[in-house]
Design a protein around this motif. Structure first.
Motif, PDB file in Angstrom:
ATOM      1  N   THR A  58       0.859  -1.198   0.000  1.00 32.22           N
ATOM      2  CA  THR A  58       0.000   0.000   0.000  1.00 32.22           C
ATOM      3  C   THR A  58       0.893   1.246   0.000  1.00 32.22           C
ATOM      4  OG1 THR A  58      -0.211  -0.116   2.435  1.00 32.22           O
ATOM      5  CG2 THR A  58      -1.990  -1.066   1.112  1.00 32.22           C
ATOM      6  N   ILE A  59       1.399   1.653   1.145  1.00 32.99           N
ATOM      7  CA  ILE A  59       2.149   2.908   1.265  1.00 32.99           C
ATOM      8  C   ILE A  59       3.338   2.950   0.308  1.00 32.99           C
ATOM      9  CG2 ILE A  59       3.353   4.477   2.816  1.00 32.99           C
ATOM     10  CD1 ILE A  59       0.425   4.072   3.545  1.00 32.99           C
ATOM     11  N   GLN A  60       4.169   1.914   0.341  1.00 34.75           N
ATOM     12  CA  GLN A  60       5.366   1.941  -0.503  1.00 34.75           C
ATOM     13  C   GLN A  60       5.010   1.843  -1.988  1.00 34.75           C
ATOM     14  OE1 GLN A  60       8.244   2.773   0.497  1.00 34.75           O
ATOM     15  NE2 GLN A  60       8.042   2.545   2.714  1.00 34.75           N
ATOM     16  N   LYS A  61       3.999   1.059  -2.318  1.00 33.57           N
ATOM     17  CA  LYS A  61       3.514   0.989  -3.701  1.00 33.57           C
ATOM     18  C   LYS A  61       3.035   2.358  -4.164  1.00 33.57           C
ATOM     19  CE  LYS A  61      -0.561  -0.860  -4.461  1.00 33.57           C
ATOM     20  NZ  LYS A  61      -1.634  -1.864  -4.607  1.00 33.57           N
ATOM     21  N   HIS A  62       2.303   3.040  -3.302  1.00 32.14           N
ATOM     22  CA  HIS A  62       1.779   4.363  -3.638  1.00 32.14           C
ATOM     23  C   HIS A  62       2.893   5.410  -3.681  1.00 32.14           C
ATOM     24  CE1 HIS A  62      -2.114   2.759  -1.613  1.00 32.14           C
ATOM     25  NE2 HIS A  62      -1.955   2.275  -2.832  1.00 32.14           N
ATOM     26  N   HIS A  63       3.887   5.246  -2.808  1.00 31.87           N
ATOM     27  CA  HIS A  63       5.037   6.137  -2.768  1.00 31.87           C
ATOM     28  C   HIS A  63       5.701   6.174  -4.152  1.00 31.87           C
ATOM     29  CE1 HIS A  63       9.153   7.044  -0.646  1.00 31.87           C
ATOM     30  NE2 HIS A  63       8.568   8.146  -1.049  1.00 31.87           N
ATOM     31  N   ALA A  64       5.977   4.992  -4.710  1.00 27.22           N
ATOM     32  CA  ALA A  64       6.617   4.909  -6.028  1.00 27.22           C
ATOM     33  C   ALA A  64       5.706   5.476  -7.119  1.00 27.22           C
ATOM     34  CB  ALA A  64       6.980   3.463  -6.343  1.00 27.22           C
ATOM     35  N   VAL A  69       3.825   9.617 -11.301  1.00 27.91           N
ATOM     36  CA  VAL A  69       2.712  10.431 -11.788  1.00 27.91           C
ATOM     37  C   VAL A  69       3.033  11.913 -11.658  1.00 27.91           C
ATOM     38  CG1 VAL A  69       0.315  11.097 -11.356  1.00 27.91           C
ATOM     39  CG2 VAL A  69       0.942   8.682 -11.384  1.00 27.91           C
ATOM     40  N   ALA A  70       3.550  12.301 -10.510  1.00 27.61           N
ATOM     41  CA  ALA A  70       3.861  13.722 -10.287  1.00 27.61           C
ATOM     42  C   ALA A  70       4.973  14.206 -11.209  1.00 27.61           C
ATOM     43  CB  ALA A  70       4.246  13.945  -8.830  1.00 27.61           C
ATOM     44  N   ALA A  71       5.931  13.336 -11.499  1.00 24.48           N
ATOM     45  CA  ALA A  71       7.003  13.727 -12.416  1.00 24.48           C
ATOM     46  C   ALA A  71       6.448  14.042 -13.798  1.00 24.48           C
ATOM     47  CB  ALA A  71       8.055  12.620 -12.498  1.00 24.48           C
ATOM     48  N   GLU A  72       5.396  13.303 -14.208  1.00 28.24           N
ATOM     49  CA  GLU A  72       4.770  13.576 -15.505  1.00 28.24           C
ATOM     50  C   GLU A  72       3.895  14.825 -15.436  1.00 28.24           C
ATOM     51  OE1 GLU A  72       5.299  12.189 -18.611  1.00 28.24           O
ATOM     52  OE2 GLU A  72       6.990  11.614 -17.349  1.00 28.24           O
ATOM     53  N   ILE A  73       3.138  14.967 -14.359  1.00 33.75           N
ATOM     54  CA  ILE A  73       2.252  16.134 -14.227  1.00 33.75           C
ATOM     55  C   ILE A  73       3.060  17.432 -14.189  1.00 33.75           C
ATOM     56  CG2 ILE A  73       0.682  17.322 -12.642  1.00 33.75           C
ATOM     57  CD1 ILE A  73      -0.400  14.565 -11.856  1.00 33.75           C
ATOM     58  N   THR A  74       4.125  17.437 -13.412  1.00 30.14           N
ATOM     59  CA  THR A  74       4.920  18.658 -13.239  1.00 30.14           C
ATOM     60  C   THR A  74       5.976  18.819 -14.321  1.00 30.14           C
ATOM     61  OG1 THR A  74       6.573  17.577 -11.824  1.00 30.14           O
ATOM     62  CG2 THR A  74       4.631  18.529 -10.735  1.00 30.14           C
ATOM     63  N   ARG A  75       6.229  17.744 -15.087  1.00 31.93           N
ATOM     64  CA  ARG A  75       7.285  17.700 -16.100  1.00 31.93           C
ATOM     65  C   ARG A  75       8.659  17.895 -15.456  1.00 31.93           C
ATOM     66  NH1 ARG A  75       6.045  14.769 -19.627  1.00 31.93           N
ATOM     67  NH2 ARG A  75       7.294  15.746 -21.274  1.00 31.93           N
ATOM     68  N   GLY A  82      11.566   8.342  -8.696  1.00 31.37           N
ATOM     69  CA  GLY A  82      12.271   7.199  -8.134  1.00 31.37           C
ATOM     70  C   GLY A  82      11.442   5.925  -8.153  1.00 31.37           C
ATOM     71  N   HIS A  83      12.142   4.800  -8.039  1.00 34.38           N
ATOM     72  CA  HIS A  83      11.510   3.490  -7.924  1.00 34.38           C
ATOM     73  C   HIS A  83      11.597   3.025  -6.471  1.00 34.38           C
ATOM     74  CE1 HIS A  83      11.334   3.049 -12.296  1.00 34.38           C
ATOM     75  NE2 HIS A  83      12.580   3.491 -12.343  1.00 34.38           N
ATOM     76  N   VAL A  84      10.667   2.168  -6.077  1.00 32.42           N
ATOM     77  CA  VAL A  84      10.658   1.636  -4.710  1.00 32.42           C
ATOM     78  C   VAL A  84      10.531   0.115  -4.782  1.00 32.42           C
ATOM     79  CG1 VAL A  84       9.521   1.628  -2.460  1.00 32.42           C
ATOM     80  CG2 VAL A  84       9.555   3.733  -3.825  1.00 32.42           C
ATOM     81  N   LYS A  85      11.461  -0.587  -4.134  1.00 34.58           N
ATOM     82  CA  LYS A  85      11.425  -2.047  -4.116  1.00 34.58           C
ATOM     83  C   LYS A  85      11.820  -2.562  -2.735  1.00 34.58           C
ATOM     84  CE  LYS A  85      12.001  -3.322  -8.976  1.00 34.58           C
ATOM     85  NZ  LYS A  85      12.633  -4.317  -9.879  1.00 34.58           N
ATOM     86  N   ILE A  86      11.575  -3.852  -2.514  1.00 34.86           N
ATOM     87  CA  ILE A  86      11.941  -4.515  -1.265  1.00 34.86           C
ATOM     88  C   ILE A  86      13.122  -5.439  -1.518  1.00 34.86           C
ATOM     89  CG2 ILE A  86      10.213  -6.320  -1.672  1.00 34.86           C
ATOM     90  CD1 ILE A  86       9.946  -6.635   1.363  1.00 34.86           C
TER      91      ILE A  86
END
Length: 585
Positions: A58-64, A69-75, A82-86
């Motif tokens: 949940t949190i970490q999936k949404h974090h990534a 999404v924000a990088a695309e919206i804000t350009r 960044g990517h998030v993995k375990i």
């Protein structure tokens, strides 16, 4: 034949952490051989503990997702987020830069337009987004034990969507906010003012963090004025509320305490990027312990409002003195940057309250409702075992409960308990082993990314060492000068929220990191030293607000300093010295 998660060898439990990672999320498991093309580092700043299965999905999936999404919206130029993995039970962040000069140029032009808009309209931009967050939190707060299985299933799905949207908003706000701060910092540096001195001009803001602390001060003062302080000081935190409930004088105080929790208690007590930890509402012990430490200070004359007024005055004076040295054109530019800088600096604390802390806490509450339902049906033994299931598993169980409850209970009673036990046992053991390296993959020769420096506090020595454990223990070391001033005193090493009660007034806090749940500790300490973080992290910002020295991002503080050591913290130069080692018993 199935492999076991861990086997006994020489009496020691050896964990197969790769299998644990895949059990939690095969999709989000970091595979060094496949992921070695980019730079990865262990996120000790946001998640210094092993991640729970539900937290990862949940949190970490949404974090990534929010990063991207924000990088695309804000350009955002230079990166798509960044990517998030375990990996080995811990959370890793991976950064992948853009390489096409033309794409970077186009994105930079579009991003610049957003920055110009936000410089002029930050209040509108911020309020529009944070109001959407508040609306989502309001829905999550409405999820309750009286819902039918089907309604609860729908609520769980909607809450997960809301939390995902909140992380999209988080970075949609953060990217331009950080860019505006960098502009402010660069202007000051070009005119001879270092960052550690420039940030003094941003102090004294009215944030949710300072409102929380003021409310705690009010509660503490009311306890003194109402003759309740001795009960609070004498009793163990577990019995304070019971004793006060028996006292007629405490009626108004208890009412105010309840109102405090309603407003400020929706925060995770430990790492704020995992749903597994309790909130202040569930366990108000951190609040009561803070009040216990505030009461003696109030009796000595401590006035929160007076100190805040002093901080605001110093901030205004610093800005006036700096502006007086500028020519007319630069003064006008500085006024614009200062106004915008103060507004986005305000965001650095408030987004932690509403999103990092608040959204995580509300999502925790939603899943506790789900956990109590599964406990009631005998699918899990205790409600909080729900955190050892993944989101997709919980969603599946509630879907089947809606189709045929009797069949679903019989079905999942066979599937869930052994899985929960397996994961829970492994999760507990992960915290005891030191297998997860600090860095993996394509490690850069030098740290240049401003976010890695100012948020995560990354330094060249650490990325080259590969493990924090390999960073040399020293009696004198440096970090980032997070907040100005010099202090000497007794060190108290606090590794987690469970150690909060050990911190005594007047000590110097030495810790891996701090987050919003740590804020109430700051009024009672002399200084703070952290392993992780940079100039834009909670520890640095909060120390500046309370006028105490801070050295952050040392990467060796908790390994070099022991509780009881006499240390000197120089927040002007970013130097920490051990003056006298504690006598070992």
């Amino acid at each position: 034949m199935f492999k076991k998660y861990f086997t006994k060898r020489r009496g020691i439990m050896n964990l197969n952490l790769n299998e644990y990672d895949r059990s939690v999320s095969s999709l989000r498991t970091l595979r060094p051989s496949a992921d070695e093309d980019i730079f990865w580092f262990r996120d000790d700043l946001h998640q210094p503990y092993p991640i729970s299965p539900l937290g990862m999905t949940t949190i970490q999936k949404h974090h990534a997702w929010g990063y991207h999404v924000a990088a695309e919206i804000t350009r955002l130029p230079g990166s798509k987020g960044g990517h998030v993995k375990i990996y080995k039970g811990r959370v890793y962040l991976g950064f992948e830069g853009l390489t096409d000069p033309e794409e970077i140029r186009r994105r930079a032009e579009e991003f610049k337009k957003l920055i110009e808009y936000c410089m002029a309209n930050w209040d509108e931009y911020y309020t529009r987004h944070i109001d959407e967050v508040k609306e989502g939190l309001s829905f999550m707060a409405s999820v309750n034990d009286g819902m039918s299985d089907s309604d609860l299933h729908s609520a769980i799905r909607r809450a997960e969507e809301i939390n995902m949207r909140n992380w999209e908003i988080h970075f949609t706000l953060m990217y331009p906010a950080d860019a505006i701060y960098f502009e402010f910092e660069n202007f000051c540096k070009q005119h001879g003012l270092e960052e550690k001195d420039a940030v003094v001009m941003l102090r004294g803001l009215d944030t949710m963090a300072t409102r929380t602390d003021y409310a705690l001060w009010e509660l503490s003062k009311m306890a003194v004025d109402s003759g309740l302080s001795e009960i609070i000081l004498k009793e163990d935190v577990k019995s304070i509320m019971e004793k006060l409930a028996e006292n007629p004088k405490a009626t108004e105080w208890l009412k105010l305490f309840s109102q405090f929790l309603d407003l400020y208690g929706h925060r995770i007590s430990a790492a704020h990027l995992d749903v597994i930890f309790p909130t202040w509402i569930e366990d108000p012990s951190p609040v009561l312990r803070t009040i216990q430490t505030y009461i003696p200070k109030i009796k000595e004359g401590w006035n929160f409002k007076t100190e805040r007024e002093k901080t605001i005055k110093e901030s205004i004076e610093a800005a006036d003195n700096f502006m007086a040295k500028l020519n007319n054109d630069d003064q006008q530019k500085f006024k614009r940057l200062l106004e915008a800088g103060r507004k986005v600096y305000h965001f650095q604390e408030d987004h932690g309250f509403y999103i990092d802390g608040g959204s995580t806490a509300y999502l925790h509450d939603v899943f506790m409702v789900a956990g109590r339902r599964l406990e009631k049906y005998g699918i899990i033994g205790k409600a909080d075992e729900v955190f050892f299931l993944t989101f997709s598993e919980i969603e599946e169980i509630f879907n089947r409960l809606g189709r045929n409850k009797v069949a679903a209970v019989y079905h999942y009673k066979r599937l869930v308990p052994s899985l929960v036990k397996e994961r829970k046992d492994t999760w507990e053991e992960v915290g005891k082993v030191k297998e997860a390296p600090l860095t993996i993959g394509n490690i850069p020769q030098k740290v240049e990314d401003p976010i890695m420096i100012k948020v995560f506090g990354m330094i060249d020595e650490v990325i080259k060492a590969g493990k924090v454990e390999e960073v040399r223990v020293m009696d004198s070391f440096t970090g980032y000068p997070g907040a100005p001033g010099v202090a000497e005193g007794v060190a108290r090493v606090i590794m987690s929220y469970e150690d909060f009660p050990n911190l005594q007034p007047g000590e110097i806090l030495v810790c891996p990191y701090t987050a919003t749940a740590w804020t109430p500790l700051f009024p009672k300490i002399k200084a703070v030293v952290t392993d992780t973080g940079g100039m834009l992290t909670h520890a640095a910002i909060t120390a500046r607000e309370y006028g105490i020295p801070a050295v952050v991002g040392t990467w060796r503080a908790t390994r070099s300093i022991s509780t009881g050591d006499i240390i000197r913290v120089n927040g002007d130069a970013g130097i920490v010295e051990i003056l006298k080692k504690a006598v070992k018993k």
